[in-house]
Enzyme design. Sequence first.
Site, short mmCIF file in Angstrom:
data_model
loop_
_atom_site.label_atom_id
_atom_site.label_comp_id
_atom_site.label_asym_id
_atom_site.label_seq_id
_atom_site.Cartn_x
_atom_site.Cartn_y
_atom_site.Cartn_z
N HIS A 162 0.86 -1.18 0.00
CA HIS A 162 0.00 0.00 0.00
C HIS A 162 0.89 1.23 0.00
O HIS A 162 2.10 1.12 0.19
CB HIS A 162 -0.95 0.00 1.20
CG HIS A 162 -0.26 -0.11 2.53
ND1 HIS A 162 0.27 -1.31 2.99
CD2 HIS A 162 0.01 0.81 3.47
CE1 HIS A 162 0.82 -1.09 4.18
NE2 HIS A 162 0.69 0.18 4.48
N GLY A 163 0.30 2.36 -0.20
CA GLY A 163 1.07 3.60 -0.29
C GLY A 163 1.40 4.19 1.07
O GLY A 163 1.05 3.64 2.12
#
Length: 151
Positions: free
Chosen positions: A66-67
């Site tokens: 994920h970011g």
Amino acid sequence: MPTDAPILGAESVLVGCTATDQADAITQVGRKLLELGAVEPGYLDAMHERERSVSTYIGENVAIPHGTDESRRFVKRTRLAVLQFPGGVDWDGNDVRLCVGIAAKGSEQVGILSSLARILMDGEQARQLREAPDAETILRLLNQMDEEFSE
């Protein structure tokens, strides 16, 4: 794309994937999120940035790329992308068979991670996810997560 679309649908799941390495697997799951209309292109770089700072491997042969917190500006809508790698991917010395890419607009990823953790705590369910013969099996196992977030 309707805003009431589920965070996990049949179009979100790919089985039988292969990746040359960890970076390739992250790129593939990021591209799937992009294809689903969940993120803007800048999110993919942020997924690699996150991985360089903290591994997203969570055990049971599962990683959750994920970011970064700053990359939420690239998220259009909360969505999951699930890619299964039956041959495994070396993830900093760990063997990853399932990659769950997460795009979350706010703090929703906390609930998503909690639901995923509950599934992975059941060794049999974790095995079924890793070895699922088709997308429908993965959807069935993860469906409870979608129900929690579409209410």
